[in-house]
Scaffold this active site. Structure first.
Site, PDB file in Angstrom:
ATOM      1  N   THR A  16      13.354  -6.119   3.752  1.00  0.00           N
ATOM      2  CA  THR A  16      13.387  -5.996   2.316  1.00  0.00           C
ATOM      3  C   THR A  16      13.038  -4.622   1.890  1.00  0.00           C
ATOM      4  O   THR A  16      13.738  -4.225   1.086  1.00  0.00           O
ATOM      5  CB  THR A  16      12.430  -7.090   1.597  1.00  0.00           C
ATOM      6  OG1 THR A  16      12.893  -8.363   1.894  1.00  0.00           O
ATOM      7  CG2 THR A  16      12.390  -6.868   0.199  1.00  0.00           C
ATOM      8  N   LYS A  37      20.218 -12.288  -3.087  1.00  0.00           N
ATOM      9  CA  LYS A  37      19.403 -13.156  -2.015  1.00  0.00           C
ATOM     10  C   LYS A  37      19.917 -14.277  -2.043  1.00  0.00           C
ATOM     11  O   LYS A  37      19.881 -15.122  -3.023  1.00  0.00           O
ATOM     12  CB  LYS A  37      18.042 -12.728  -2.200  1.00  0.00           C
ATOM     13  CG  LYS A  37      17.063 -13.682  -1.527  1.00  0.00           C
ATOM     14  CD  LYS A  37      16.811 -12.713  -0.312  1.00  0.00           C
ATOM     15  CE  LYS A  37      15.742 -13.501   0.717  1.00  0.00           C
ATOM     16  NZ  LYS A  37      15.451 -12.666   1.904  1.00  0.00           N
ATOM     17  N   THR A  41      13.066 -18.096   0.217  1.00  0.00           N
ATOM     18  CA  THR A  41      11.881 -19.278   0.626  1.00  0.00           C
ATOM     19  C   THR A  41      10.621 -18.729   0.606  1.00  0.00           C
ATOM     20  O   THR A  41      10.263 -17.554   0.566  1.00  0.00           O
ATOM     21  CB  THR A  41      12.471 -19.792   2.346  1.00  0.00           C
ATOM     22  OG1 THR A  41      12.297 -18.510   3.028  1.00  0.00           O
ATOM     23  CG2 THR A  41      13.848 -20.164   2.044  1.00  0.00           C
ATOM     24  N   ASP A  50      12.206 -11.201  -3.088  1.00  0.00           N
ATOM     25  CA  ASP A  50      12.633 -10.128  -2.345  1.00  0.00           C
ATOM     26  C   ASP A  50      13.421  -9.216  -3.296  1.00  0.00           C
ATOM     27  O   ASP A  50      13.354  -8.085  -3.280  1.00  0.00           O
ATOM     28  CB  ASP A  50      13.543 -10.593  -1.204  1.00  0.00           C
ATOM     29  CG  ASP A  50      12.507 -11.130  -0.109  1.00  0.00           C
ATOM     30  OD1 ASP A  50      11.218 -10.914  -0.162  1.00  0.00           O
ATOM     31  OD2 ASP A  50      13.165 -11.791   0.832  1.00  0.00           O
ATOM     32  N   GLY A 170      12.663  -1.347  11.066  1.00  0.00           N
ATOM     33  CA  GLY A 170      12.188  -1.591   9.683  1.00  0.00           C
ATOM     34  C   GLY A 170      10.678  -1.279   9.366  1.00  0.00           C
ATOM     35  O   GLY A 170      10.098  -1.101   8.150  1.00  0.00           O
TER      36      GLY A 170
END
Length: 229
Positions: A16, A37, A41, A50, A170
């Site tokens: 994200t 998105k 969840t 997100d 990331g």
């Protein structure tokens, strides 16, 4: 590119935040950006997901969720347990195409890895990418184990005839250890795709103005950034 699919080699690896960095760089260049998105969840109704996090960090993007499931599970499992309809690849592709008609860049952020199931028939983000004919950006962790997972993800993309845009680390520690330093060199080889950036660990807790000012330095020119090597 108009649509870029963002996936990970796993969960909780900075997908994200990486999506937000790509969005921030595009916005700074004057491009209009949408973030899709397909399945959120582990977030209850009314809680920020997100898409909201990307908007907070990157700035004014158009955000869209197709489905939200309360338990932090794979989308297919979360949908089944909640008694809710799953998201289908055709719905993802249709939504992305509509957003692409009105935006310069659409970022489709998946849930977890490339082959996480969206429904009990086995549909995945890869199926949506195929319908869109969109390239896939893979976000990977920095440390031990990342070479294997990046290689597997790259192989899965190639066997499906999908284009891997590249790999972004990331969450790179401020003081990378031996494994992290070596992985920056080895990731392009094992993934068979270029290394397109490294987002620093903790980037997601930066003030939004600082995040936006620094985002370009984390990403390679192919993603609109200034990072070299």
């Amino acid at each position: 590119m108009t649509v870029l699919v963002v996936t990970g080699t796993g969960t909780e690896i900075g997908k994200t935040v990486t999506t937000a960095a790509v969005a921030a760089v595009a916005l700074a260049a004057g491009r209009s950006v949408a973030v899709l998105k397909p399945a959120q969840t582990g977030v209850a109704p009314g809680e920020a997901g997100d898409v909201a996090e990307v908007t907070r960090l990157a700035g004014p993007v158009t955000g869209l969720e197709l489905a939200r499931y309360p338990e932090p599970l794979a989308p297919a499992t979360a949908a089944r347990r909640a008694g809710l309809a799953p998201v289908l690849p055709s719905e993802i592709a249709e939504a992305a195409e509509k957003l692409a008609a009105a935006h310069d860049l659409v970022l489709v952020e998946g849930a977890g890895g490339l082959l996480v199931r969206f429904d009990d028939a086995g549909a995945t983000l890869a199926d949506a990418a195929r319908l869109l004919g969109a390239p896939v950006l893979v976000v990977a962790p920095a440390g031990l184990g990342t070479l294997n997972s990046a290689a597997l993800t790259g192989e899965a993309l190639r066997t499906r005839g999908l284009t891997q845009e590249g790999v972004v680390v990331g969450s790179l520690p401020a003081e990378p250890g031996l494994a992290e330093r070596c992985n920056l060199t080895d990731l392009p080889t094992v993934a068979e795709a270029p290394l397109l950036g490294a987002v620093p660990e903790g980037a997601g807790v930066l003030a939004p103005d600082v995040f936006r000012a620094r985002a370009a330095s984390w990403l390679a020119p192919r993603l609109g950034g200034t990072r070299r090597g």
